[in-house]
Scaffold this active site. Structure first.
Site, PDB file in Angstrom:
ATOM      1  N   ASP A 202       0.832  -1.199   0.000  1.00 53.10           N
ATOM      2  CA  ASP A 202       0.000   0.000   0.000  1.00 53.10           C
ATOM      3  C   ASP A 202       0.873   1.258   0.000  1.00 53.10           C
ATOM      4  OD1 ASP A 202      -2.855   1.082   0.555  1.00 53.10           O
ATOM      5  OD2 ASP A 202      -1.614   2.111   2.028  1.00 53.10           O
ATOM      6  N   GLU A 253       1.014  -0.501  -5.058  1.00 55.95           N
ATOM      7  CA  GLU A 253      -0.029   0.511  -5.237  1.00 55.95           C
ATOM      8  C   GLU A 253       0.649   1.846  -5.488  1.00 55.95           C
ATOM      9  OE1 GLU A 253      -3.812   2.225  -2.721  1.00 55.95           O
ATOM     10  OE2 GLU A 253      -1.781   2.459  -1.965  1.00 55.95           O
ATOM     11  N   HIS A 317     -11.691  -1.666  -2.265  1.00 55.82           N
ATOM     12  CA  HIS A 317     -12.197  -1.134  -0.995  1.00 55.82           C
ATOM     13  C   HIS A 317     -12.127   0.388  -0.924  1.00 55.82           C
ATOM     14  CE1 HIS A 317      -7.890  -1.326  -0.516  1.00 55.82           C
ATOM     15  NE2 HIS A 317      -7.975  -0.507   0.513  1.00 55.82           N
TER      16      HIS A 317
END
Length: 551
Positions: A202, A253, A317
């Site tokens: 992330d 990401e 999400h």
């Protein structure tokens, strides 16, 4: 993607589990890892290869687990270390892989590292985070964070500001500190030694900070937080110290990346990461724009093909469910959900499925800010209302892209709380669970779920979907509704035809198709198996996959 460099993860389909909204095994209102274990047969039956598990590390849970307070412990809401070890074993026993979502750009402000760092300026871990003196009595610069108006928070005890790219409670780590980096790498090895099959990293694009933290001429454009000089030396070191020693998959990401910048992350000759999770669609295309989408796909294919691997997704999400945002979640919900799936699974790259996407779950609009949990949305709401904007106007402006659109619980059946929990769910259930749920979808022969199964089987049986060359038919390059392209691998050639519209359409294939037969492999409507090549009539949101054969 390169046919020459075949790899197991290039041939995979990834299923994302946002566990707190997946299935609750103990009635506390939160999904958990035991609930995931109980639903593994469902995921396996879909046909996917990799499960991506959102963060389960110890956390105050201020940002739904992305604020980690202990990298080597498990959040009680999610379960225990023993349950995680059981999950790894059960996933592997079904022939699937498990990758974990890991945040190493920042921690929680309750992490022991940060508690030490902020205790005094002389603490050995002071330099594990980013601390700066005030400038003329105010913050060091004018940058805004993803979640708040400033990246800086004043610490009265030590009389310095600390830096946070996200929430105040998520201080950024100082990747210039080699001792910190060594500790991060040690922690990563511990998880890989436990048997997980890789990481989704992330906010990996934020590790390096601009030298000197200069004032921005346009602080609202937060691209200054990402892709800064020095970033790739960190990722290369990460690969050298950790990744290359394991047969795993790593996903980065990365916001605000171009194909040229993206290749630096995933170029197979660079030894950094395996595949990229970029957001040029989800962050920069608020509603469906076919011409823009085609251009994005064209540029990324040209930039990465044969050199590195990309991901294909339209929701997760953090982004509103795809059939609501980019399709038609009303009269053509089923057809539209199938068309979007066809597109993502036939374009070049590794397809990702976000839980519930496979039954056509939709976004939601709650009527009060009190019903939302999304910290980014709630902070923005407070900020905008503080500017004297009308609260209802602000709420309506934020609803469409709220992260809670995708975070409502998985809809398993039409019983109380959609079969998600026997308790009170942590976030409200989408009211349409009576019509849209797993039990109902799996009982219907031509449902969205069954269509996903067919798509995944096609991918497993035909390498053209993975390694095939991609080419758009030039006649429809500028068409705002039709997307027409081929995938070719050796003698195998496929034609994909998509009518992304609420209206019927038709197309006449060019003369280069004379002497060929189109054999239907999959469609989201009932159509003829063999199609003449002169004229194809398409219904609203119709998708077809053909094998092109010679007469």
């Amino acid at each position: 993607m390169s046919y020459r460099n075949k790899n197991w993860w290039k041939e995979s389909v990834v299923y994302q589990v946002y566990w707190r909204s997946f299935y609750d095994s103990n009635g506390d209102g939160y999904g958990d890892m035991e609930g995931l274990i109980q639903k593994l047969d469902y995921i396996q039956e879909l046909g996917v290869d990799i499960i991506w598990l959102n963060p389960v590390f110890e956390s105050p849970d201020m940002d739904n687990g992305y604020d980690i307070s202990d990298y080597e412990a498990i959040m009680p809401k999610a379960g225990t270390m023993e349950i995680l070890e059981k999950l790894i074993s059960r996933v592997h026993g079904r022939g699937m892989k498990l990758i974990m979502d890991l945040v190493v750009n920042h921690t929680s402000d309750r992490h022991p590292w940060f508690l030490e760092s902020r205790s005094c300026k002389e603490n050995p871990k002071r330099d594990w985070y980013i601390w700066k003196d005030a400038k003329n009595g105010v913050a060091p610069n004018n940058w805004r964070s993803y979640f708040s108006p400033s990246t800086w928070e004043w610490d009265g005890e030590t009389e310095q500001y600390y830096f946070h790219s996200f929430a105040i409670e998520q201080p950024d780590l100082n990747w210039e500190n080699p001792e910190l980096r060594r500790e991060i790498y040690r922690m990563m090895k511990c998880w890989l030694d436990k048997g997980i099959d890789g990481f989704r990293l992330d906010a990996i694009a934020l590790l390096a900070k601009p030298e000197g933290f200069p004032v921005s001429d346009n602080p609202e454009d937060i691209q200054y937080l990402t892709n800064n000089p020095g970033l790739h030396s960190y990722i290369k070191e990460m690969n050298e110290q950790v990744f290359r020693h394991y047969d795993i998959v790593t996903v980065g990401e990365a916001a605000f990346v171009t194909p040229e910048e993206g290749l630096k992350y995933v170029g197979e000759d660079r030894r950094e990461l395996n595949m990229l999770f970029h957001f040029e669609v989800c962050d920069q295309m608020p509603t469906w724009d076919m011409l823009r989408f085609k251009d994005i796909q064209r540029r990324w294919y040209k930039g990465l093909w044969g050199k590195g691997s990309n991901s294909q997704f339209l929701n997760n999400h953090d982004h509103t469910r795809q059939v609501t945002r980019y399709g038609n979640d009303g009269a053509y919900r089923v057809e539209s959900a199938k068309l979007l799936a066809t597109m993502l699974h036939t374009l070049p790259g590794i397809p990702y499925i976000y839980q519930g996407e496979e039954i056509g779950m939709t976004g939601v609009r709650f009527d009060s800010i009190e019903h939302y949990n999304d910290i980014a949305m709630k902070n923005r709401y407070i900020e905008e209302v503080g500017k004297s904007r009308h609260p209802q106007e602000v709420l309506q402006s934020l609803q469409a892209l709220s992260r809670d659109n995708s975070r409502t619980p998985m809809q398993w059946n039409d019983s109380n709380s959609a079969g998600f929990t026997s308790g009170t769910p942590w976030i409200n259930i989408n009211p349409n669970y009576n019509e849209i749920n797993v039990e109902r979808d799996m009982s219907v022969r031509d449902s969205v779920y069954r269509y996903y199964q067919q798509l995944i089987r096609l991918r497993k049986n035909h390498e053209v979907m993975i390694y095939g060359l991609f080419e758009e038919l030039p006649e429809w390059l500028e068409d705002k509704h039709l997307y027409v392209y081929t995938r070719t691998l050796g003698e195998e050639r496929w034609l994909i035809v998509l009518n992304h519209s609420d209206e019927e359409s038709s197309l006449r294939l060019p003369s280069t198709f004379k002497g060929t037969i189109l054999k239907l492999l999959l469609s989201n409507y009932s159509v003829n198996e063999i199609e003449p090549t002169d004229n194809i009539e398409l219904l609203p949101h119709e998708a077809r996959i053909y094998a092109i054969q010679t007469e």
